[in-house]
Motif scaffolding. Structure first.
Motif, short mmCIF file in Angstrom:
data_model
loop_
_atom_site.label_atom_id
_atom_site.label_comp_id
_atom_site.label_asym_id
_atom_site.label_seq_id
_atom_site.Cartn_x
_atom_site.Cartn_y
_atom_site.Cartn_z
N TYR A 98 0.84 -1.19 0.00
CA TYR A 98 0.00 0.00 0.00
C TYR A 98 0.88 1.24 0.00
O TYR A 98 2.02 1.24 0.47
CB TYR A 98 -0.91 0.03 1.24
N ILE A 99 0.32 2.35 -0.52
CA ILE A 99 1.03 3.62 -0.53
C ILE A 99 0.17 4.67 0.16
O ILE A 99 -1.04 4.76 -0.08
CB ILE A 99 1.40 4.07 -1.95
N LYS A 100 0.81 5.43 1.08
CA LYS A 100 0.09 6.46 1.82
C LYS A 100 -0.11 7.68 0.93
O LYS A 100 0.78 8.09 0.19
CB LYS A 100 0.88 6.84 3.07
N ASN A 101 -1.30 8.28 1.00
CA ASN A 101 -1.60 9.46 0.22
C ASN A 101 -0.70 10.63 0.63
O ASN A 101 -0.21 10.69 1.76
CB ASN A 101 -3.06 9.88 0.38
N LEU A 102 -0.51 11.56 -0.28
CA LEU A 102 0.32 12.72 0.01
C LEU A 102 -0.38 13.72 0.93
O LEU A 102 0.28 14.40 1.72
CB LEU A 102 0.71 13.42 -1.31
N LYS A 103 -1.71 13.80 0.84
CA LYS A 103 -2.44 14.83 1.57
C LYS A 103 -3.09 14.35 2.86
O LYS A 103 -3.47 15.16 3.70
CB LYS A 103 -3.51 15.45 0.66
N ASP A 104 -3.28 13.03 3.03
CA ASP A 104 -3.91 12.52 4.25
C ASP A 104 -3.31 11.16 4.58
O ASP A 104 -2.36 10.71 3.93
CB ASP A 104 -5.44 12.44 4.09
N ASP A 105 -3.86 10.52 5.58
CA ASP A 105 -3.33 9.24 6.06
C ASP A 105 -3.96 8.04 5.37
O ASP A 105 -3.67 6.89 5.74
CB ASP A 105 -3.53 9.12 7.57
N ASN A 106 -4.83 8.27 4.41
CA ASN A 106 -5.43 7.16 3.69
C ASN A 106 -4.37 6.46 2.82
O ASN A 106 -3.36 7.06 2.43
CB ASN A 106 -6.58 7.64 2.82
N VAL A 107 -4.62 5.21 2.53
CA VAL A 107 -3.68 4.43 1.72
C VAL A 107 -4.42 3.82 0.54
O VAL A 107 -5.65 3.64 0.56
CB VAL A 107 -3.00 3.32 2.54
N GLY A 108 -3.66 3.51 -0.49
CA GLY A 108 -4.20 2.84 -1.65
C GLY A 108 -3.29 1.70 -2.05
O GLY A 108 -2.10 1.67 -1.70
N ILE A 109 -3.82 0.76 -2.79
CA ILE A 109 -3.03 -0.38 -3.23
C ILE A 109 -2.10 0.05 -4.38
O ILE A 109 -2.53 0.74 -5.30
CB ILE A 109 -3.94 -1.54 -3.68
N VAL A 110 -0.83 -0.36 -4.29
CA VAL A 110 0.13 -0.05 -5.34
C VAL A 110 -0.15 -0.93 -6.55
O VAL A 110 -0.18 -2.16 -6.43
CB VAL A 110 1.58 -0.25 -4.85
N SER A 111 -0.33 -0.31 -7.67
CA SER A 111 -0.55 -1.03 -8.92
C SER A 111 0.72 -0.96 -9.76
O SER A 111 1.42 0.05 -9.77
CB SER A 111 -1.72 -0.42 -9.69
N ASN A 112 1.01 -2.04 -10.44
CA ASN A 112 2.19 -2.09 -11.29
C ASN A 112 1.95 -1.49 -12.68
O ASN A 112 2.83 -1.55 -13.54
CB ASN A 112 2.68 -3.53 -11.45
N THR A 113 0.77 -0.90 -12.86
CA THR A 113 0.45 -0.29 -14.15
C THR A 113 0.11 1.19 -14.04
O THR A 113 0.24 1.92 -15.03
CB THR A 113 -0.73 -1.02 -14.81
N ASP A 114 -0.30 1.64 -12.86
CA ASP A 114 -0.67 3.05 -12.69
C ASP A 114 0.56 3.86 -12.28
O ASP A 114 1.43 3.38 -11.54
CB ASP A 114 -1.75 3.20 -11.63
N SER A 115 0.62 5.11 -12.73
CA SER A 115 1.75 5.98 -12.38
C SER A 115 1.56 6.53 -10.97
O SER A 115 0.43 6.76 -10.51
CB SER A 115 1.87 7.13 -13.38
N LEU A 116 2.70 6.74 -10.30
CA LEU A 116 2.71 7.25 -8.93
C LEU A 116 3.62 8.47 -8.85
O LEU A 116 4.56 8.62 -9.62
CB LEU A 116 3.20 6.18 -7.96
N ASP A 117 3.32 9.33 -7.86
CA ASP A 117 4.10 10.54 -7.66
C ASP A 117 5.20 10.27 -6.64
O ASP A 117 4.94 10.08 -5.45
CB ASP A 117 3.19 11.67 -7.17
N PHE A 118 6.46 10.24 -7.11
CA PHE A 118 7.60 10.07 -6.21
C PHE A 118 8.51 11.30 -6.26
O PHE A 118 9.72 11.20 -6.08
CB PHE A 118 8.41 8.82 -6.59
N SER A 119 7.90 12.47 -6.47
CA SER A 119 8.68 13.70 -6.47
C SER A 119 9.12 14.09 -5.06
O SER A 119 9.95 14.99 -4.89
CB SER A 119 7.88 14.84 -7.10
N GLU A 120 8.56 13.45 -4.06
CA GLU A 120 8.98 13.62 -2.68
C GLU A 120 8.96 12.26 -2.00
O GLU A 120 8.52 11.26 -2.58
CB GLU A 120 8.07 14.60 -1.94
N VAL A 121 9.47 12.20 -0.78
CA VAL A 121 9.55 10.92 -0.07
C VAL A 121 8.14 10.40 0.18
O VAL A 121 7.26 11.12 0.67
CB VAL A 121 10.31 11.09 1.26
#
Length: 479
Positions: A109-132
């Protein structure tokens, strides 16, 4: 009919087997371990800056590619994930497609940037890693949640870009001629530069400790003021983080330019011409090449494989590089001008291993078919940098406004004007300098900076290919 019966039989057996499994009273034990075991970037958009075909305008184009060759370190002790070798400059870190795998196929799972909610990491969707970002993985038993901090490093500068930065101008060094510069690493791990040059009567010394300004040294030997003769500026080498000179036959060394030690007394040496971590090399008053393996205390005749008349006698410079194939072995090369005015290059492999054979100095004869030989350069300085040999100088019959940097990829056999490194524009564009005598020097320090000094104007520049300054991160961890 037989085929239908066979299919029916197989279906019946499958149902029977499934029923047997459902009635199985076996207890399954799920692991409490949780870990991320793999992380890679499988897709990213990169914006590349280039020139138009005519070369007169900047252009940008985008490309999408996989970057799985950039390995990510998973530090299980500190729960961190990062790439020691940063992704290329221009990659959009806000839109990365990543493959992330957990132990025993655990969901990541990956924690949202703006809140504590999480989502499942998909190997096809793009993710924002411009910060930790925080990745979380739950053990199959559901008892333990493990959180990792992920930092995706992206270079902010082009790997092979290079530019010169001017240092503080020093008008005092404008008095110097026949300048030579060199660099050593101090005991504290910092770089110290030395600038020698004659004022017409004696050799003067300036030292740079802060990477910005030259300061006049106050040389002393046994607390007595030390004066250098005019030939010292032609007789400077470095060995094991010390600077060695020959001053009226005496071999002296220093680490700071102020305090000097005498290692050879009233020798027959006239000029030091080269050095390796193993030996010093110099000419005696007869012009014979000598070697010393005790820092100049004693000297023996060096062996050469060609006529001594081909040895360079003026405009001397040298390089020393460690061999990758043999430990405690070095390639030493001497450059200069012969008594007849021709350019000459000599080299040897200096070996210090037990039972190693002492190789003779070899003359690099220039073939008539070689259209890329080193041109005759005045006020020449030579240094190794980024796997190449660089020579700075002014072509014979010209002045410092025509100075060039030439590079060799084969140890000095063939040369060309370098396309990555060129002399600072101030040297070639300053019309006030056009009639002055060339008076420049070149060196490289342990931090991979390359330096050029133009004493005529009191200017000093330094530059570094960007990738040579990038920090190397730790990649191995122990419990």
């Amino acid at each position: 009919m037989k085929n239908k019966f066979a299919a029916f039989t197989m279906l019946f057996m499958a149902v029977f087997t499934l029923a047997s499994c459902l009635n199985d009273d076996t207890d399954y034990v799920y692991t409490d371990d949780s870990a991320i075991t793999s992380f890679s970037v499988t897709g990213a958009k990169r914006y590349i800056h280039t020139k138009t075909k005519k070369g007169d305008k900047d252009s940008v184009y985008a490309t999408t590619s996989s970057y799985t060759s950039y390995k990510f370190v998973i530090d299980q002790n500190n729960n961190t994930i990062y790439n020691p070798d940063s992704l290329p400059c221009g990659i959009d870190a806000k839109k990365l497609v990543c493959n992330v795998y957990g132990l025993n196929s655990m969901t990541v799972y990956i924690k949202n940037l703006k809140d504590d909610n999480v989502g499942i990491v998909s190997n096809t969707d793009s993710l924002d890693f411009s910060e930790v970002r925080e990745l979380k993985v739950m053990s199959n038993s559901g008892k333990f949640l493990r959180t990792y901090k992920v930092k995706v490093n992206v270079h902010k500068e082009q790997a092979d870009s290079f530019f010169w930065a001017p240092m503080t101008k020093n008008t005092d060094i404008k008095q110097l001629q026949n300048v030579k510069t060199c660099a050593i690493k101090t005991a504290e791990g910092k770089d110290r530069l030395f600038l020698f040059g004659t004022d017409g009567n004696n050799t003067k010394l300036y030292v740079m400790n802060n990477g910005q300004t030259w300061t006049a040294a106050t040389p002393k030997l046994n607390d007595a003021v030390l004066t250098f003769d005019a030939n010292v500026c032609k007789s400077i080498v470095t060995k094991n983080e010390k600077v060695y000179i020959c001053n009226a036959g005496n071999i002296l060394c220093t680490t700071d330019g102020n305090t000097w030690e005498q290692t050879g007394n009233a020798t027959t040496v006239k000029t030091l011409v080269a050095a390796s971590p193993l030996r010093l090399y110099g000419y005696n008053t007869e012009g014979s090449l000598l070697a010393s393996d005790d820092n100049g205390a004693t000297w023996t005749l060096a062996t050469i494989d060609s006529d001594a008349s081909f040895l360079p006698t003026s405009n001397l410079s040298y390089t020393c590089t460690a061999l990758r194939t043999n430990s405690n072995s070095y390639r030493v090369t001497i450059y200069g001008t012969t008594a007849t005015g021709a350019m000459a290059i000599w080299g040897k492999v200096d070996e210090g291993n037990k039972y190693s054979e002492n190789q003779p100095w070899a003359y690099y004869e220039v073939s008539t078919e070689n259209k890329h030989a080193l041109p005759k350069l005045n006020n020449m300085s030579v240094a190794t940098y980024d796997g190449k040999t660089y020579a700075l100088g002014t072509p014979d019959g010209m002045n410092d406004s025509n100075a060039n940097l030439y590079s060799s990829k084969d140890g000095g056999l063939t040369w060309a004007k370098d396309t990555t490194l060129t002399v600072p524009t101030e040297i070639t564009s300053n019309k006030e300098n056009a009639s002055n005598t060339p008076n420049m020097a070149l060196t490289v320090d342990s931090s991979n900076f390359i330096w050029i000094v133009n004493a005529t104007e009191g200017n000093t520049w330094r530059g570094r290919i960007n990738r040579l300054g990038w920090k190397k991160e730790q990649t191995d961890f122990t419990e």
